[in-house]
Design a protein around this motif. Structure first.
Motif, short mmCIF file in Angstrom:
data_model
loop_
_atom_site.label_atom_id
_atom_site.label_comp_id
_atom_site.label_asym_id
_atom_site.label_seq_id
_atom_site.Cartn_x
_atom_site.Cartn_y
_atom_site.Cartn_z
N CYS A 153 0.83 -1.21 0.00
CA CYS A 153 0.00 0.00 0.00
C CYS A 153 0.87 1.26 0.00
CB CYS A 153 -0.93 0.01 1.21
SG CYS A 153 -2.21 -1.27 1.14
N ARG A 154 1.92 1.27 0.79
CA ARG A 154 2.84 2.41 0.81
C ARG A 154 3.47 2.61 -0.57
NH1 ARG A 154 3.59 1.01 6.38
NH2 ARG A 154 4.20 2.79 7.70
N TYR A 155 3.89 1.52 -1.18
CA TYR A 155 4.52 1.59 -2.51
C TYR A 155 3.56 2.20 -3.53
CZ TYR A 155 6.12 -0.18 -7.06
OH TYR A 155 6.49 -0.30 -8.38
N ILE A 156 2.33 1.73 -3.55
CA ILE A 156 1.36 2.25 -4.51
C ILE A 156 1.08 3.72 -4.24
CG2 ILE A 156 -1.06 2.07 -5.26
CD1 ILE A 156 -0.81 -0.98 -4.66
N ALA A 157 0.90 4.07 -2.96
CA ALA A 157 0.59 5.46 -2.61
C ALA A 157 1.73 6.40 -3.00
CB ALA A 157 0.32 5.57 -1.12
N TYR B 126 2.30 6.50 -7.09
CA TYR B 126 1.25 7.26 -7.78
C TYR B 126 0.78 8.43 -6.91
CZ TYR B 126 1.29 3.06 -10.65
OH TYR B 126 1.68 2.03 -11.47
N ALA B 127 1.73 9.10 -6.29
CA ALA B 127 1.42 10.15 -5.31
C ALA B 127 0.55 11.26 -5.85
CB ALA B 127 2.72 10.72 -4.74
N SER B 128 0.73 11.60 -7.13
CA SER B 128 0.04 12.77 -7.68
C SER B 128 -1.33 12.46 -8.25
CB SER B 128 0.91 13.41 -8.76
OG SER B 128 1.11 12.51 -9.84
N LEU C 169 -1.97 10.19 1.08
CA LEU C 169 -2.16 8.96 1.86
C LEU C 169 -0.91 8.61 2.66
CD1 LEU C 169 -4.18 6.66 -0.58
CD2 LEU C 169 -5.03 8.02 1.34
N VAL C 170 0.25 9.02 2.15
CA VAL C 170 1.50 8.98 2.90
C VAL C 170 2.07 10.39 2.86
CG1 VAL C 170 3.83 8.03 3.10
CG2 VAL C 170 1.95 6.57 2.31
N PRO C 171 1.99 11.14 3.93
CA PRO C 171 2.43 12.54 3.92
C PRO C 171 3.93 12.67 3.66
CG PRO C 171 1.06 12.08 5.83
CD PRO C 171 1.40 10.76 5.22
N HIS C 172 4.32 13.84 3.13
CA HIS C 172 5.73 14.12 2.83
C HIS C 172 6.39 14.99 3.89
CE1 HIS C 172 5.35 12.24 -1.07
NE2 HIS C 172 4.33 13.02 -1.37
N ASP C 173 5.66 15.93 4.44
CA ASP C 173 6.22 16.80 5.47
C ASP C 173 6.71 15.96 6.65
OD1 ASP C 173 6.35 19.58 6.93
OD2 ASP C 173 5.22 18.26 8.27
N PRO C 174 7.90 16.25 7.19
CA PRO C 174 8.46 15.41 8.26
C PRO C 174 7.54 15.26 9.47
CG PRO C 174 10.17 16.83 7.38
CD PRO C 174 8.88 17.26 6.74
#
Length: 212
Positions: A71-75, A78-80, A86-91
């Motif tokens: 699920c993390r890989y897919i999110a 295909y982040a955009s 679904l997996v945030p980028h901000d620390p």
């Protein structure tokens, strides 16, 4: 090449991966694995999933197993597209996300899985459930949901104001416990009930709720 999910259509974690594909608008092909005939325990299957568990994915030759990793890989890949964040980028947001994932992994999944094992999986194997164990698991899960009620009384989702994978990870086994088995743990917890209604009414989940 279309992403291939190897697993049984009704297996809970196969449906979880399919749900995330729906969220991210990723086309997938389900490659059926006859788990009730033991196909997932064969050498041919274990070549790709050494623990003999479903699902694993084949993304143009890239093999990955463990549903949360998938699920993390897919999110991230295909982040955009589809549901973003679904997996945030901000620390800081990512740290809160990982905290929420840990909550699900430690305080929800083991108990919900245990209940499902006793009441459903054992039945498929021709075994009787250990009702004392079921009562123990229900008591533990009830206590954990009190913590959920506190968290969700302060924010919309487990990691903050936006939905993440941490919320979605609850869907397969939560549906089994609260809906299929009918254990009423939500009525006395309005914040959990609100959150559960929201995540279970998502079109992405409704599309795969019965089968991937």
């Amino acid at each position: 090449m279309v992403l291939k999910i190897h697993g049984h259509a009704v297996a809970p974690l196969v449906r979880l991966v399919a749900e995330v594909c729906q969220e991210k608008e990723v086309t997938y092909e389900l490659v059926n694995v006859e788990v009730y005939k033991g196909e997932h325990k064969t050498p041919a299957f274990r070549e790709f999933q050494p623990f003999g568990q479903v699902p694993y994915i084949d993304d143009d030759g890239f093999i990955l197993y463990e549903s949360r990793a998938i699920c993390r890989y897919i999110a991230k890949k295909y982040a955009s597209q589809g549901t973003v964040g679904l997996v945030p980028h901000d620390p800081k947001a990512e740290a809160l996300f990982e905290q929420a994932v840990s909550i699900e992994t430690s305080n929800f999944y083991p108990f919900a899985l245990g209940i499902a094992t006793e009441k459903i999986i054992k039945k498929h194997r021709g075994l009787e459930p250990n009702e004392a164990r079921v009562s123990e698991l229900l008591s533990s899960l009830n206590a954990k949901l009190d913590g959920y009620e506190v968290i969700l009384g302060k924010q919309a989702y487990l990691a903050g104001g936006s939905i993440t994978l941490a919320d979605l990870f609850h869907l397969p086994y939560g549906t089994i416990v609260f809906e299929e088995l009918g254990y009423d743990m939500l009525e006395s917890r309005p914040n959990v009930a609100r959150w559960w209604k929201e995540i279970t009414s998502r079109p992405s989940w409704l599309a795969v709720k019965a089968k991937a």
